[in-house]
Write a protein that holds these residues in place. Sequence first.
Motif, mmCIF file in Angstrom:
data_model
loop_
_atom_site.group_PDB
_atom_site.id
_atom_site.type_symbol
_atom_site.label_atom_id
_atom_site.label_comp_id
_atom_site.label_asym_id
_atom_site.label_seq_id
_atom_site.Cartn_x
_atom_site.Cartn_y
_atom_site.Cartn_z
ATOM 1 N N ALA A 1 12.343 91.119 35.135
ATOM 2 C CA ALA A 1 12.267 89.652 35.148
ATOM 3 C C ALA A 1 11.438 89.177 36.332
ATOM 4 O O ALA A 1 10.615 88.253 36.204
ATOM 5 N N ASP A 2 11.614 89.801 37.479
ATOM 6 C CA ASP A 2 10.832 89.438 38.657
ATOM 7 C C ASP A 2 9.338 89.675 38.413
ATOM 8 O O ASP A 2 8.495 88.844 38.784
ATOM 9 N N ASP A 3 9.002 90.795 37.781
ATOM 10 C CA ASP A 3 7.594 91.092 37.483
ATOM 11 C C ASP A 3 7.016 90.100 36.479
ATOM 12 O O ASP A 3 5.849 89.697 36.586
ATOM 13 N N LEU A 4 7.798 89.703 35.496
ATOM 14 C CA LEU A 4 7.323 88.741 34.499
ATOM 15 C C LEU A 4 7.068 87.376 35.147
ATOM 16 O O LEU A 4 6.067 86.714 34.844
ATOM 17 N N VAL A 5 7.955 86.944 36.033
ATOM 18 C CA VAL A 5 7.752 85.669 36.717
ATOM 19 C C VAL A 5 6.529 85.741 37.625
ATOM 20 O O VAL A 5 5.735 84.795 37.698
ATOM 21 N N ALA A 6 6.362 86.872 38.310
ATOM 22 C CA ALA A 6 5.184 87.029 39.171
ATOM 23 C C ALA A 6 3.899 86.963 38.342
ATOM 24 O O ALA A 6 2.911 86.335 38.756
ATOM 25 N N LEU A 7 3.905 87.574 37.165
ATOM 26 C CA LEU A 7 2.737 87.549 36.291
ATOM 27 C C LEU A 7 2.450 86.122 35.810
ATOM 28 O O LEU A 7 1.288 85.704 35.722
ATOM 29 N N LEU A 8 3.493 85.384 35.522
ATOM 30 C CA LEU A 8 3.333 83.988 35.111
ATOM 31 C C LEU A 8 2.630 83.187 36.201
ATOM 32 O O LEU A 8 1.743 82.370 35.922
ATOM 33 N N ASP A 9 3.011 83.418 37.446
ATOM 34 C CA ASP A 9 2.386 82.711 38.559
ATOM 35 C C ASP A 9 0.950 83.188 38.797
ATOM 36 O O ASP A 9 0.048 82.376 39.032
ATOM 37 N N GLU A 10 0.743 84.502 38.722
ATOM 38 C CA GLU A 10 -0.588 85.056 38.973
ATOM 39 C C GLU A 10 -1.615 84.551 37.969
ATOM 40 O O GLU A 10 -2.796 84.369 38.307
ATOM 41 N N ARG A 11 -1.186 84.343 36.756
ATOM 42 C CA ARG A 11 -2.101 83.959 35.674
ATOM 43 C C ARG A 11 -2.025 82.471 35.337
ATOM 44 O O ARG A 11 -2.424 82.057 34.251
ATOM 45 N N ALA A 12 -1.490 81.672 36.256
ATOM 46 C CA ALA A 12 -1.309 80.241 35.989
ATOM 47 C C ALA A 12 -2.583 79.547 35.524
ATOM 48 O O ALA A 12 -2.556 78.827 34.506
#
Length: 403
Positions: free
Chosen positions: A204-215
């Motif tokens: 879940a932490d990695d998915l949220v980080a990816l969401l932010d990285e690819r905003a």
Amino acid sequence: MATDIETTVHAVEAAAVMRLLPARPRLLALGEPTHREEDLLDLRNDLFRRLVEQEGYRTVAIESDCLRGLVVDDYVTEGTGALDDVMANGFSHPDLGLSRSAANRELVRWMREFNEGRPAPDRVRFAGFDAPLEITHAESPRRSLTALHRCLASQLDAGLLPCTEAALDRLLGADDGWTEPAAMRDPARSVGRSPEARELRLLADDLVALLDERAPQLIAATSRDRWDRARLYGRTATGLLRYHFWMADTSSSRMTRLVGLRDRMMAANLLALAERGPALAHAHNSHLQRDRSSMRMGGATVEWWSAGALVSARLGTEYAFVATALGTIRHQGVDTPPPDTVEGLLYALPGDRHVVDARLLATTLADAPPAARVSPYYGYASLDPAQLAGYDAMVFLKDVVRR
């Protein structure tokens, strides 16, 4: 003394509230001292309508499941679904009767009517800002975690994602394990510290980080609103996994951590709503006040920082808290308040409802501090006079009647 107190009260109007605030808040929080009372919800509805029409507010957020609230928001903004179905599926906390409330139904109906034919930026929005938690259980993270994964998978190369949806499904297992009612009191019945749950927290932490990285990419491909919704899924998934982790804790701080985590999730949702524009939040006073909240639980007092305290620390004067106090709830055994309490002093004034300058009232009463009212009904939290000066304003309702 009565004449002095009269100088602190005004008509219940949006303009009267705004005049008492040091600045126009991005988040105006209206508390209530008890749940399940239609008079208090009618007061909320009336204030929200005035804030929309006179002050440009465009969001109302209530103490209900943040994911279920999306059902209501889709209805009021786009007309998705039928009102009966929206009321049945868009509200949580069945013990509070939110879905059956006539005032809640009227709020949703009015919002849909207001939005008819309006451009998207001018529409009013609905939100639940509570976590998906009930008295008996905490929800499985499946709904939020799967929704987040699908948002990312629909726009990004599969190789960027830390796992597949099938892998999430395998790790999540049966929802019954997550929602086991006995786990609320028995940490040994919780799955929150299982190897699968620990792995899900990392994913879940990695998915949220990816969401932010690819905003930038995701917003351009969909919309800011869709990205904000994905952020909500991410906050909820990580929050629920953290909550389940502490449900499995056996230390003496377990309940303190759980009540604090709930308000932390509330605060995160409120801060996200404040980014969108001025909003009215409505919940129990204890969730919105700036002072530390407390309650008796299992024979001990549990204290935590409320969502309001957390949001206020971040927003400063852009957060305002308006507490609600009341005189009687006779159908619950709450009769005329003693004359030496804040509620008793306000009850003696003419009129049924007032906006009160709380800080001026605190100054007026400084030489003769009022007594604290003792609540005869467990579901009603009377005003703490020691906190009066910390309110930006107060609404007083003289009598709450059964409907």
